[in-house]
Design a protein around this motif. Sequence first.
Motif, PDB file in Angstrom:
ATOM      1  N   GLY A   1       0.867  -1.490  -0.328  1.00 37.07           N
ATOM      2  CA  GLY A   1      -0.001  -0.279  -0.247  1.00 37.07           C
ATOM      3  C   GLY A   1       0.571   1.246  -0.049  1.00 37.07           C
ATOM      4  N   THR A   2       1.952   0.953  -0.288  1.00 39.82           N
ATOM      5  CA  THR A   2       2.851   2.239  -0.504  1.00 39.82           C
ATOM      6  C   THR A   2       2.966   2.813  -1.827  1.00 39.82           C
ATOM      7  OG1 THR A   2       4.689   1.420   1.379  1.00 39.82           O
ATOM      8  CG2 THR A   2       5.328   3.245   0.633  1.00 39.82           C
ATOM      9  N   ARG A   3       3.115   4.753  -1.929  1.00 39.91           N
ATOM     10  CA  ARG A   3       2.728   5.091  -2.602  1.00 39.91           C
ATOM     11  C   ARG A   3       3.910   5.739  -2.490  1.00 39.91           C
ATOM     12  NH1 ARG A   3      -2.907   5.645  -3.343  1.00 39.91           N
ATOM     13  NH2 ARG A   3      -2.663   7.775  -4.568  1.00 39.91           N
ATOM     14  N   LEU A   4       4.666   6.066  -4.584  1.00 37.40           N
ATOM     15  CA  LEU A   4       5.361   5.923  -4.032  1.00 37.40           C
ATOM     16  C   LEU A   4       5.645   7.236  -6.167  1.00 37.40           C
ATOM     17  CD1 LEU A   4       7.491   2.635  -4.018  1.00 37.40           C
ATOM     18  CD2 LEU A   4       7.272   4.902  -2.097  1.00 37.40           C
TER      19      LEU A   4
ATOM     20  N   GLN B   1       8.696   6.735   0.776  1.00 37.07           N
ATOM     21  CA  GLN B   1       8.474   7.219  -0.167  1.00 37.07           C
ATOM     22  C   GLN B   1       9.677   7.141  -1.231  1.00 37.07           C
ATOM     23  OE1 GLN B   1       4.884   9.643  -1.451  1.00 37.07           O
ATOM     24  NE2 GLN B   1       4.377   9.084  -0.038  1.00 37.07           N
ATOM     25  N   ALA B   2      11.135   6.870  -0.530  1.00 34.41           N
ATOM     26  CA  ALA B   2      12.077   6.793  -1.603  1.00 34.41           C
ATOM     27  C   ALA B   2      12.765   5.388  -1.709  1.00 34.41           C
ATOM     28  CB  ALA B   2      12.585   7.207  -1.213  1.00 34.41           C
ATOM     29  N   ALA B   3      11.570   4.168  -0.394  1.00 37.01           N
ATOM     30  CA  ALA B   3      12.236   2.914  -0.876  1.00 37.01           C
ATOM     31  C   ALA B   3      11.993   2.386  -2.697  1.00 37.01           C
ATOM     32  CB  ALA B   3      11.668   2.019   0.421  1.00 37.01           C
TER      33      ALA B   3
ATOM     34  N   ALA C   1       4.898  -6.249  -9.070  1.00 37.45           N
ATOM     35  CA  ALA C   1       3.195  -6.691  -9.091  1.00 37.45           C
ATOM     36  C   ALA C   1       2.963  -5.534  -8.685  1.00 37.45           C
ATOM     37  CB  ALA C   1       3.184  -7.884  -8.846  1.00 37.45           C
ATOM     38  N   ALA C   2       2.367  -4.164  -9.092  1.00 28.86           N
ATOM     39  CA  ALA C   2       1.643  -3.006  -8.126  1.00 28.86           C
ATOM     40  C   ALA C   2       0.748  -2.429  -9.565  1.00 28.86           C
ATOM     41  CB  ALA C   2       3.403  -2.014  -8.578  1.00 28.86           C
TER      42      ALA C   2
END
Length: 882
Positions: free
Chosen positions: A644-647, A878-880, A721-722
Amino acid sequence: MFRSRSGSWFGGSGSKPKNPHSLEHLKYLYNVMIKNQTVSESNRSLLVESLRSITEILIWGDQNDSSVFDFFLEKNMLSFFLRIMKQKCGSFVCVQLLQTLNILFENIRNETSLYYLLSNNHVNCIIVHKFDFSDEEVMAYYISFLKTLSLKLNVHTIHFFFNENTNDFPLYTEAIKFFNHSESMVRIAVRTLTLNVYKVGDEAMLNFIRDRTAAPYFSNLVWFIGNHIVELDNCVRADADHQSRGRLSDLVAEHLDHIHYVNDILCLSIDNLNEVLVEQLFQRLLLPLYINSLNKGQVQTKSGDRPMVSRVVSLFLLSQIFLIIHHKPLVVTILKLLINFEGNQIMPSGFNHESSVAIEDNITDEEKEQRISSSTAVSSNSTSNLTSHLETILDCLDPAENDYEALFGLSLLYAMGQNRGVNEDQPFWNTTEWKSILIAKLMLLLTSACQMTSKIRPVAVDLAINLLIAVAIPNPPNHHELDDKNLAVLEQAKEESIMVARTFFKSEDMFLELFEAEVNEIIKRPLQVEYLLQDSSILLPPTGTPMTGIEFTKRLPCGEVERARRAIRVFVLMRRLSLAISEEVETQLPLVCVQQCIKISDILDLSEMTLHGLTVLRYPTSGFYLFYLDNSDLIACTVVNREGTRLRRFLVIDPIQLILVEPDSRRLGWGVAKFVGFLQDVEVTGDKDDSRCLHVTVHNSPTSTTFLSDRSPAHRLPQLAARFVFDDHIRCMAAKQRLSKGRIKARQRKMHLIGKILDVNTSTPSSPPPGTLHALRQDSIARTRNAILGRGVPGNLGLSSAGTAFPSPFGIRPIGFRRAPGLAVTGRSDTPVRPRSSSAHPTVQRENGNKEAIPLTELSTSADHSQNSNQQDSSAGQAANL
């Protein structure tokens, strides 16, 4: 009153010192040992704790205070240890005592302190003490103590253990009694100890070992190895269903340890010991068990009624000998006996009459009779059986039902040619008179392997090709030694492999993935015969089911996919052989040079200098690159992963790659590649509920090491998968179209290249020019650069002073460029842009039903606006990397 009574309980005078690491504490412990010289149930725990404390103080004193050792030696405290052991104190105290001694000798660094400990012969008395070795813990600490002592041996300390006057060496003689102990840890410790003893190089000690212990020890060692081999052979015979692979693997590993141990002794170059060891190996193991087992019809010589092993096991054992042992007298003798090489000498070179007499003095009368009988049998059969051994090895190469025996025959011949002892004077294959027969056998084997229904495993094909290259080109700079007939057979076999691969090219949907994966596997993991023969599974009959867990190349194919894999691998291997014989260099495989592609964490300079529709992309570590983009090539989006992380990323679609770039918030125009995948592996689907979303899956690339794993493709985790969320549905449609068409075109290009290699007529809408995709890029770069320079366009393109443009790892498309969506850069207003057809622009359905093209400038403006509005939603997490 209580204090004095407490002192009497511990046998000391006064209270216990506060500092545990001090001379006073050692004196206190000395008083404890004086008062408790007789071990009982009441003071057993006290003595154990005192022994531990004494060890700690001695180690501390070795590095800090020399007076500690002076007091220890002055009071002869080591004698307390020996006195305690002589009492029936139980295993608890003995274990602690051995552990204390082991820790003490292991941590002593000062040579003077070590000499103090080894004086008075107390250590030798401890070594010969009769411990209760039925206790596993006592046995483990005792053998560890002996090994620790052996690590302290040198030309100075050896005299503390070896008494030349009395010919007594308890450290060595007591240790070799456990050479065949049931515990592998004990056996390994004994081998380590003996090697440490041999390395000292003291002449008197080595003479003692040779005269008193070498023949009995090496004889028993060789006999133990022989019994182990018989057990290994029985396991192979009884495990036709691959049910006991664990036990077989342990037996093979133990056998390899034995051979490496023998080689370690021979590598020490101690002539006295090597003569005894080689003689024992040849007479008791190699001749009666290894070599005589090759011919089933041969009459067995007397060897203690030991049964022969199977031919497969015999070939396996001989291959291990030539791969591991390089001692020239031994390997040359075996080679002469196997192939009748340079006469009929069968005894190891370096033997003389005096050494033989000395060896005879150390064996029993029964052993002498067996040896005379064995020598008589060998001499009587020397003229007939020497040739039969070579015939047996060559007959194993005939592809009858399968390659069970052929694999080990190839391994043995390859190991002979690679052995340093054999090739010391001149290359082995330059001296063989039967080279033409071997080449004919190999040609027949490869011809059979190229058939559709062949039961020859890929690993056997690879090994046969390596052997043929070594035989046909013994001196690499020189030309091959194949005649026209062999070349014709080789070309016919290659054409047969092409026909088989061509069959799957037209029928197998995953042919592209399988082809690239097999090519990558052959390049990254070339065959290593040494590692191949460490795998116990090859000793079992070939199987065709993957349920056994055996690697694909070491078993028969199962199903259409594995048959396609085998056909591809055989074709690539035959192609490699053909190129080696013709002295050509491979220029078409692999299809894509991975080193030239963009990789994760590559720093990209996206700052543009627009000039006649061209953009310069600077790559900091390698110079300047030409990078041609249009608005749909670089699209701003938000990537939502499984967690669910938004980048926030830029989606870059290259002719062969999909790249996600993270913009640098501190420097405009710069970015870092956070994800890279090949377009051919992309699967994209729309979202029914949101027209701005795409579900993108990037599967494992065929160039990854996990692609050809034994697990089903359905269970492999994809690279990515995103969910990709775009600023509007128009960009979403444009991205989906680019990804879908890019995937189709990337696959078409590669399939076209494979078709050219396989001589298949392929017709694709956009077929690439001759060469690989990398050649396509290079050619397009050169043409575009020449067009720029030929126009004489003013302005600085950011090239080097010499005007050189480096090739782009992204590829080239001659299309116009105005501005990258989402990038805040300063452009030149007077820069002309080449016109494009309206079909290149995204379209939208109007109310009247007509489709209208949307200008690219509008897309760029909306992208910039959306990026600024979404900047507040991004966070540091989000920088991951994706």
